[in-house]
Design a protein around this motif. Structure first.
Motif, short mmCIF file in Angstrom:
data_model
loop_
_atom_site.label_atom_id
_atom_site.label_comp_id
_atom_site.label_asym_id
_atom_site.label_seq_id
_atom_site.Cartn_x
_atom_site.Cartn_y
_atom_site.Cartn_z
N GLY A 1 0.79 -1.22 0.00
CA GLY A 1 0.00 0.00 0.00
C GLY A 1 0.82 1.27 0.00
N GLY A 2 2.03 1.22 0.52
CA GLY A 2 2.86 2.41 0.57
C GLY A 2 3.93 2.27 1.63
N PHE A 3 4.58 3.38 1.95
CA PHE A 3 5.65 3.34 2.93
C PHE A 3 5.89 4.72 3.52
CE2 PHE A 3 7.61 4.51 -1.02
CZ PHE A 3 8.57 5.45 -0.68
N ILE A 4 6.52 4.77 4.68
CA ILE A 4 7.03 6.00 5.27
C ILE A 4 8.43 5.71 5.79
CG2 ILE A 4 4.76 6.92 5.89
CD1 ILE A 4 5.40 6.20 8.84
N VAL A 5 9.17 6.75 6.09
CA VAL A 5 10.51 6.61 6.68
C VAL A 5 10.49 7.27 8.05
CG1 VAL A 5 12.97 7.14 6.43
CG2 VAL A 5 11.57 6.65 4.40
N VAL A 6 10.99 6.54 9.04
CA VAL A 6 11.10 7.06 10.40
C VAL A 6 12.55 6.96 10.84
CG1 VAL A 6 8.74 6.35 10.98
CG2 VAL A 6 10.65 4.84 11.55
N THR A 7 12.86 7.61 11.94
CA THR A 7 14.19 7.52 12.51
C THR A 7 14.06 6.97 13.92
OG1 THR A 7 16.22 8.76 12.94
CG2 THR A 7 14.18 9.92 13.31
N ALA A 8 14.96 6.09 14.29
CA ALA A 8 14.92 5.45 15.61
C ALA A 8 16.33 5.02 15.99
CB ALA A 8 13.98 4.25 15.59
N ASP A 9 16.52 4.75 17.27
CA ASP A 9 17.84 4.32 17.75
C ASP A 9 18.13 2.86 17.42
OD1 ASP A 9 18.67 6.76 18.90
OD2 ASP A 9 17.47 6.37 20.68
N SER A 10 17.08 2.06 17.22
CA SER A 10 17.28 0.63 17.00
C SER A 10 16.09 0.04 16.25
CB SER A 10 17.43 -0.09 18.34
OG SER A 10 16.21 -0.01 19.07
N LEU A 11 16.27 -1.18 15.77
CA LEU A 11 15.17 -1.90 15.13
C LEU A 11 14.03 -2.11 16.12
CD1 LEU A 11 13.99 -3.38 12.69
CD2 LEU A 11 15.30 -5.39 13.38
N GLU A 12 14.37 -2.36 17.37
CA GLU A 12 13.35 -2.57 18.40
C GLU A 12 12.51 -1.30 18.61
OE1 GLU A 12 16.61 -3.49 18.68
OE2 GLU A 12 16.17 -5.63 18.39
N ALA B 1 12.08 1.11 16.40
CA ALA B 1 11.29 1.30 15.18
C ALA B 1 10.07 0.38 15.19
CB ALA B 1 12.16 1.04 13.95
N THR B 2 10.25 -0.84 15.66
CA THR B 2 9.13 -1.78 15.75
C THR B 2 8.07 -1.27 16.71
OG1 THR B 2 10.61 -3.62 15.23
CG2 THR B 2 8.50 -4.18 16.25
N THR B 3 8.50 -0.68 17.81
CA THR B 3 7.55 -0.10 18.76
C THR B 3 6.77 1.04 18.11
OG1 THR B 3 8.93 -0.70 20.65
CG2 THR B 3 7.35 1.07 21.00
N LEU B 4 7.43 1.86 17.30
CA LEU B 4 6.74 2.95 16.60
C LEU B 4 5.69 2.42 15.63
CD1 LEU B 4 9.76 5.29 15.75
CD2 LEU B 4 7.98 5.71 17.46
N ALA B 5 5.92 1.24 15.08
CA ALA B 5 4.99 0.66 14.10
C ALA B 5 3.68 0.21 14.73
CB ALA B 5 5.64 -0.50 13.36
N HIS B 6 3.69 -0.04 16.04
CA HIS B 6 2.45 -0.45 16.72
C HIS B 6 1.40 0.64 16.55
CE1 HIS B 6 3.61 -4.12 18.91
NE2 HIS B 6 4.83 -3.63 18.78
#
Length: 112
Positions: free
Chosen positions: A76-87, A89-94
């Motif tokens: 469907g699409g995508f966005i770009v975020v910035t985070a300190d870690s993959l973990e 970033a995963t929390t932001l995806a919730h």
């Protein structure tokens, strides 16, 4: 900080029968979720919403109509975020609205 892309995969269903109110509610969910990420200073790039139509080029020069024609989901699409870690970033995806529609969010570090 590292950049991550959130890739949204959703079931392939037709929004054309949705009322204006239903579409407004869906858009509000997306705007609220992305706004929450932006409020944390983690939103980097809005990416793009992708159209349903397209072509897929396969090895040997084989071209098929439409992406993911063999399965019942679409990118469907995508966005770009910035985070300190993959973990993180995963929390932001919730809370992503794609999850409400039986979709998924693929979280991928951007190679730099």
């Amino acid at each position: 900080m590292k950049d991550f892309v959130f890739i949204f995969r959703q079931p392939s269903y037709d929004y054309s029968n949705s009322s204006a109110e239903e579409m407004a509610a869906i858009n509000k969910k997306w705007n609220d979720w992305i706004g929450g990420i932006a409020a944390q200073g983690k939103f980097k790039n809005h990416g793009a919403r992708l159209e349903v139509a397209g072509k897929v080029l396969k090895p040997g020069g084989v071209v098929t109509d439409g992406p993911f024609v063999e399965i019942r989901e679409r990118l469907g699409g995508f966005i770009v975020v910035t985070a300190d870690s993959l973990e993180e970033a995963t929390t932001l995806a919730h809370g992503c609205p794609a999850l409400d529609a039986d979709g998924s969010v693929e979280i991928r570090p951007i190679f730099a």
